[in-house]
Design an enzyme around this catalytic site. Structure first.
Site, PDB file in Angstrom:
ATOM      1  CG  ASN A 185      -6.710  55.244 -40.515  1.00  0.00           C
ATOM      2  OD1 ASN A 185      -5.881  55.844 -39.836  1.00  0.00           O
ATOM      3  ND2 ASN A 185      -7.943  55.680 -40.698  1.00  0.00           N
ATOM      4  N   GLY A 186      -4.809  53.339 -38.021  1.00  0.00           N
ATOM      5  CA  GLY A 186      -5.254  53.234 -36.643  1.00  0.00           C
ATOM      6  C   GLY A 186      -4.156  53.230 -35.610  1.00  0.00           C
ATOM      7  CG  LEU A 220       0.273  61.194 -39.089  1.00  0.00           C
ATOM      8  CD1 LEU A 220       0.912  62.421 -39.722  1.00  0.00           C
ATOM      9  CD2 LEU A 220      -0.996  61.604 -38.374  1.00  0.00           C
ATOM     10  CB  THR A 273     -17.076  83.161 -46.240  1.00  0.00           C
ATOM     11  OG1 THR A 273     -16.366  84.365 -46.062  1.00  0.00           O
ATOM     12  CG2 THR A 273     -18.169  83.039 -45.203  1.00  0.00           C
ATOM     13  NE  ARG A 312     -17.301  78.148 -51.501  1.00  0.00           N
ATOM     14  CZ  ARG A 312     -17.179  77.791 -52.755  1.00  0.00           C
ATOM     15  NH1 ARG A 312     -16.524  76.689 -53.038  1.00  0.00           N
ATOM     16  NH2 ARG A 312     -17.728  78.507 -53.695  1.00  0.00           N
ATOM     17  CB  CYS A 371      -2.507  55.832 -42.017  1.00  0.00           C
ATOM     18  SG  CYS A 371      -1.269  55.741 -40.700  1.00  0.00           S
TER      19      CYS A 371
END
Lengths: 566, 588
Positions: free
Chosen positions: A75-76, A51, A289, A292, A2
């Site tokens: 977040n975890g 998420l 490339t 990028r 997250c």
């Protein structure tokens, strides 16, 4: 994964500030595409981009304790959340989220609960009762976290730098595991004798706990030792898990490479052996490339996510714990070897953890890394490092202790030749022309004159190659602040070594190429010489593999040497 | 949906320019999160962000003809691509993408193939043999497209304004149903159906013909290689879409891949009318129903993002887009990539409540034509951009070309609202699906009266928005509005609030001109405001003003008139709507 962003005590509770925090939080939306939330308490803002992996239906954040006086944005993944819930029988939980325990643990134990958490996490917790807050990051820094300070006296905490860099006067990486104090941290030399079965069990446990998910998942499989072990153990234990009931017992595996690359071939072989549903993604240097993209992992993550997969298990950390990088061949003694592994683990949050987490999170994909399990690290780092040393005369190649631990004759995890296959650096494995392509691209767009002035333009961490200069220009465009460049590590290194290990070989300091190849050259020559002088009784194991590799490596070694000298 | 961006003839083939195009293309990445591609030919750039619905493994874009002399970047779905492939026997296709036919059709037929496409699309096609290009947008403008001009002589095309607004000196919405050809140097309309002239048709109403046309429109939209569902608000239109989709799902390729049980989705404030109505329909149809709740605060927190995504400051569009935007994120998080939705029915059948006041069938019909032509500025824009913000594709069966032709051929006398004959609004559509033996929907739902989308999610949503705007827009600000915003001056605090957000993201004059304005009552065109003298005095853009009118219109006659049993009860269901009327006062 997250994305979290907290702005604390900014002395501004206006709508304009709220809108600004929302806007900045959206810069982390890629990390958490599923939902967003913001809790405001006076001039403190805790925001979250989610998420959803566990309890997608109800686990929206920020989360609260029973009476709502404690707010937390996380977040975890907390792998032992069920066990922790049981340790809090008097608490009523509002959601099924694994992160819900954090607010309750704080309520129960105060600040000293963090080591009870088994998993990866970064969080900010606000205690409304006394307007204090607490921020923490997991032991190794598997999840990213930054801290910043505003001129208004505010403290900012964010999963990625881009959430706070424009609004803070100064910011830095939040150090991982400040609360973390395992035996290996002091870098004293351990003496526990190597027991293959103990190590195997520890790794299996680490993988099994990472199968906790309510959404489709898979494994990243490059065909190298580490990812192949992850895939093998996962495939073996998937059957009775809850994940299998929901998403089927056949494991999905994913590999990326230039067409015809060594990784694609190796991964295919492993996937066939394990019987996984294997997905191959091809790209061209031209593509890369043009887009990028920083890493093949970034490209692959987008493809994986487009298949509906939200979580992958990945092999990061093994090279640090076991001294798997090729320059470890030159470790002068077991003490140096061990200290270098400790230094490497401590620096992981700046390198492989950062890459694995951010390259996948860019597309709302979560990467889990069983090698960085707390218990597993403790077990692996208490082994007498004598066992980890590379000893061709005893036929111990790099990471031999790990290979040996999974060398099961009766019920093999992997075919022998894969189990004892030599390391391929990730960027090389995706195809030999990948790094050459990047270098050629940079050489085309960075002139000699630009290199000449590099020291004046970038006095800190001055780029020494055109490729380095090229990346630096892009970085500076997005992150122009001085604080930003200080979050990136620098200093001399050969093939991923720390600066301290540079003293292992006098030659290295004259050719500081950050890729694995410089050391590969060393490695090759080291062996060629020995083999010529005293041909070892090459048995069935590792020696064959080393031979196989030779032709390929020679091919690589030629090209980049030219590029480096320019 | 996908996101396309093309820059043509910019007299610059440098790496810097290429990087700039890639950077701008990334602003459309939400539309196509699955992959991106770019094709450069001299100083022409065609970029693409892909949402993979058909042939996810091989259909990356841009696409080519056999010898790669023709390059095309497409945002769209071509429902008849298999049939078209069949016509191109001598051509070799290199992907399974439905959009690949476009390059081959051009090769075979030149510029005049666009009307052969059945679907929704915007595309830019570059013919490298003579460096000419053509650009086209679907008939109604279901997919968005903008066109801009740079000072360097370049022409730009993009799915959303945000990709070209910073680099073009001037830009406009690309007209739907039109084709731009570099050879002829101009824009011409390729879409030319009978109804476009707005002459009054005379075909008698045949319920079964209409029903069959709609069923076909739904069935062809079940073409997908990924999980999908239906947006179900519980109103007539979305309920019909769900009923027909679930009836025809079995036996389709989609069902073989993703199961024959239909997923349906609804969003609302807790306890809202839509949630209740949708649940009822879902239960009746036996769908796998997903309910999402949002709070007024969550909606308000999303406003900036909503306006950035949908690129309008139109009040009703923003009110209705916000819940749809929030719902799309939740739907996408379940792994669903495509939804069917009910937009377009109100325009085709005169479903808005102000149609009660249409003075005659000619006026009625002309207003429906005007409404369909304006759809790309309102509901199409809302439905497409609210869903695409999260990489979700919305398909709209009511806007099927053949269906529109059939529905717009009906003598409009049948569409008129006639309480005396028991005909409520959209009666021709309701009646077409009133099948006694094998009912599509229960009668009371089939004849339920219209609820405007923004009201249905919960009455406090619009009130919450108004309160929030009143708090942050002062009287002084509104007083000076005509000086600050001389074009399309906001007349309410809510409109002013949205406008300031819009201007922050899109400060150029050209941007504000892409948004329609002018007088309107409850979604009417400016012309229809003339239908009732009292309307011009009270121009509330929401449905409520007309609801007031509607209620007043009925309280008198509807009471005594013995309306047939089917249709009269839903009209009496007015108490539901009444709470909303309170808010009407804020406008004055």
């Amino acid at each position: 994964m997250c994305g979290i962003l907290a702005v604390l005590c900014c002395s501004d509770d206006s709508q304009a500030k709220r809108v600004r925090v929302l806007e900045l939080s959206r810069r982390l939306k890629h990390r958490g595409p599923d939902w967003s939330g913001l809790a405001q308490h006076g001039d403190c803002f805790l925001s979250h981009q989610r998420l959803a992996i566990i309890d997608p239906a109800s686990g929206d954040q920020p989360l609260f304790n029973g009476d709502g006086s404690i707010i937390v944005t996380v977040n975890g993944e907390i792998y032992n959340h069920e066990e922790l819930r049981k340790s809090l029988p008097s608490h009523k939980f509002r959601t099924g989220s694994d992160c819900d325990v954090i607010a309750h643990l704080y309520e129960e134990h105060g600040e000293n609960f963090i080591d009870m958490l088994d998993g990866i996490f970064s969080f900010v917790l606000l205690d409304k009762r006394n307007n204090t807050f607490l921020a923490a990051r997991d032991a190794i820094g598997v999840t990213p976290l930054y801290i910043g300070w505003g001129l208004d006296g505010s403290v900012w905490i964010s999963s990625e730098m881009k959430g706070l860099n424009d609004d803070c006067e100064h910011f830095e990486a939040f150090p991982p595991g400040r609360w973390y104090n395992p035996p290996w941290f002091s870098e004293t030399i351990p003496s526990v004798p190597y027991d293959p079965l103990v190590l195997r069990k520890a790794f299996e446990d680490a993988v099994i706990k990472r199968l906790m998910t309510d959404v489709p998942f898979g494994v990243l499989l490059s065909g190298g030792l580490d990812s192949s072990l992850v895939a093998s153990v996962t495939a073996r234990h998937l059957a009775g898990s809850k994940a299998a009931e929901q998403w089927g017992t056949q494991l999905h595996s994913f590999c990326v490479g230039l067409e015809g690359s060594p990784d694609l071939k190796a991964a295919k072989e492993v996937s066939e052996y394990l019987g996984t549903v294997h997905h191959e993604f091809h790209f061209t240097t031209y593509d890369v490339t043009s887009i990028r993209a920083s890493t093949p992992m970034f490209l692959m993550s987008r493809k994986i996510k487009s298949l509906g997969v939200k979580m992958v298990i990945s092999g990061e950390g093994s090279d640090e714990i076991f001294g798997g990088y090729l320059y470890f061949h030159k470790a002068p003694n077991k003490e140096e070897f061990h200290r270098e592994t400790c230094r490497k683990i401590k620096a992981l949050h700046q390198y492989d953890c950062l890459r694995a987490n951010k390259a996948t999170s860019a597309w709302g994909l979560e990467a889990r890394v069983p090698f960085l399990d707390k218990e597993f690290i403790n077990t692996a780092m208490s082994i007498d490092p004598e066992w980890k040393m590379i000893k061709p005369e005893l036929r111990r190649m790099e990471k031999w202790v790990l290979r040996k631990a999974f060398d099961d004759e009766e019920n093999p995890y992997l075919p022998k030749h894969i189990l004892y296959r030599q390391k391929e650096q990730f960027s090389d494995g995706v195809g030999y022309s990948w790094i050459d392509g990047l270098k050629a691209h940079a050489a085309e767009h960075v002139t000699d004159r630009m290199m000449l002035n590099a020291k004046k333009i970038y006095p800190h961490n001055t780029p020494t190659t055109k490729e380095g200069y090229y990346y630096r220009m892009i970085f500076e465009r997005f992150f122009p602040q001085n604080s930003a460049r200080l979050t990136v590590p620098g200093g001399p290194s050969v093939a991923c070594s720390t600066a301290a290990a540079m003293s292992w070989d006098a030659q290295w300091s004259s050719n500081p190429d950050p890729s694995g190849r410089a050391a590969l050259g060393v490695h090759l020559s080291a062996y060629e010489a020995k083999k010529a002088a005293a041909p070892l009784a090459a048995g069935t194991g590792p020696e064959d593999i080393i031979n196989n590799k030779k032709a390929r490596m020679v091919e690589v070694a030629a090209a980049p040497a030219v590029a480096i000298s320019t | 949906m996908c996101g396309i961006l093309a820059v043509l003839g910019c007299a610059d083939a440098s790496l810097a320019r290429r990087s700039r195009v890639i950077e701008l293309s990334r602003r459309l990445r939400h539309r196509g999160p699955d992959w991106s591609g770019i094709h450069c030919f001299e100083d022409c750039y065609l970029a693409h962000q892909r949402l993979a619905i058909m042939d996810p493994t091989s259909g990356d874009q841009p696409l080519y003809n056999e010898d790669k002399t023709i390059v095309v970047t497409v945002n769209g779905e071509i429902y008849n691509h298999e049939e078209l492939r069949g016509k191109l026997k001598s051509h070799k296709f290199s992907t399974g993408s439905d959009c690949e036919v476009i390059a081959h059709l051009y090769e075979e037929y030149g510029e005049d193939f666009v009307d052969m496409l059945d679907g929704m699309f915007s595309f830019v096609l570059l013919d490298t043999r003579d460096k000419s290009f053509i650009v086209a947008r679907d008939a109604i403008g279901i997919t968005p497209l903008y066109m801009g001009w740079g000072l360097d002589g370049s022409i730009w095309f993009a799915s959303e304004m945000k990709a070209l607004s910073d680099d073009c000196e001037r830009f406009v919405s690309f007209l739907p149903g039109h084709l731009y050809s570099s050879k002829n140097g101009g824009l011409r309309r390729w879409y030319n159906p009978p109804w476009y002239s707005e002459r009054i048709p005379s075909t008698p109403y045949d319920p079964l013909v209409l029903r069959e046309a709609f069923e076909k429109a739904v069935v062809k939209r079940l073409m997908t290689d990924v999980p999908f569902g239906v947006l179900l608000s519980g109103g007539l239109d979305s309920s019909l879409v769900a009923a027909v989709a679930s009836r025809h799902l079995a036996g389709t390729k989609a069902a073989r891949q993703w199961g024959s049980q239909l997923h349906t989705f609804c969003i609302g404030l807790k306890g809202s009318p839509d949630l209740r109505a949708a649940r009822e329909v879902a239960d009746y149809l036996g769908t796998l129903h997903h309910e999402f709740h949002f709070t007024v605060q969550e909606g308000i927190d999303a406003l900036e993002e909503v306006i950035y995504h949908i690129e309008t400051y139109d009040v009703t569009t923003i009110r209705a887009s916000t819940p749809m935007f929030l719902m799309s994120r939740k739907i996408k998080s379940l792994g669903v990539k495509m939804v069917l939705s009910g937009e377009g029915s109100d325009e085709i059948f005169g479903g808005y409540l102000y149609f009660h006041k249409a003075p005659n069938k000619e006026e009625f019909h002309e207003e429906t034509c005007r409404k369909i032509k304006a759809l790309h500025l309102y509901d199409c824009l809302r439905a497409n951009k609210s869903t695409s913000a999260w990489g979700l594709e919305a398909r709209v069966p009511f806007l099927d070309k053949s269906f529109i032709n059939i529905a717009m051929e009906i003598d409009p006398d049948w569409k008129m609202i006639r309480p005396d004959l028991g005909r409520i609004e959209k009666w021709v559509l309701r009646n077409a699906f009133d099948d006694e033996q094998n009912p599509f929907l229960p009668k009371h739902i089939l004849y339920r009266q219209k609820e405007q989308f923004s009201d249905g999610v919960g009455y406090s949503w619009i009130d919450g928005l108004k309160d929030h705007a009143n708090e942050h827009v002062s009287d002084a600000m509104l007083m000076n509005a005509s000086f600050v915003y001389p074009e399309n001056t906001p007349t309410t605090k809510e409109a002013y609030y949205y406008r300031t957000i819009f201007e922050k993201f899109f400060p150029k004059n050209a941007a504000r001109l892409t948004v329609p304005g002018g007088p309107s009552v409850a979604c009417s065109t400016a012309k229809a405001v003339e239908w009732d003298a009292s309307w011009s005095k009270n121009l509330d853009p929401s449905g409520r003003a007309a609801l007031g009118v509607h209620e007043a219109a009925y309280e008198g006659p509807a009471g005594p008139t013995p309306a047939p049993e089917d249709s009269s009860s839903p009209i009496n269901g007015l108490p539901q709507i009444q709470p909303g009327l309170v808010a009407g006062t804020t406008v004055s």
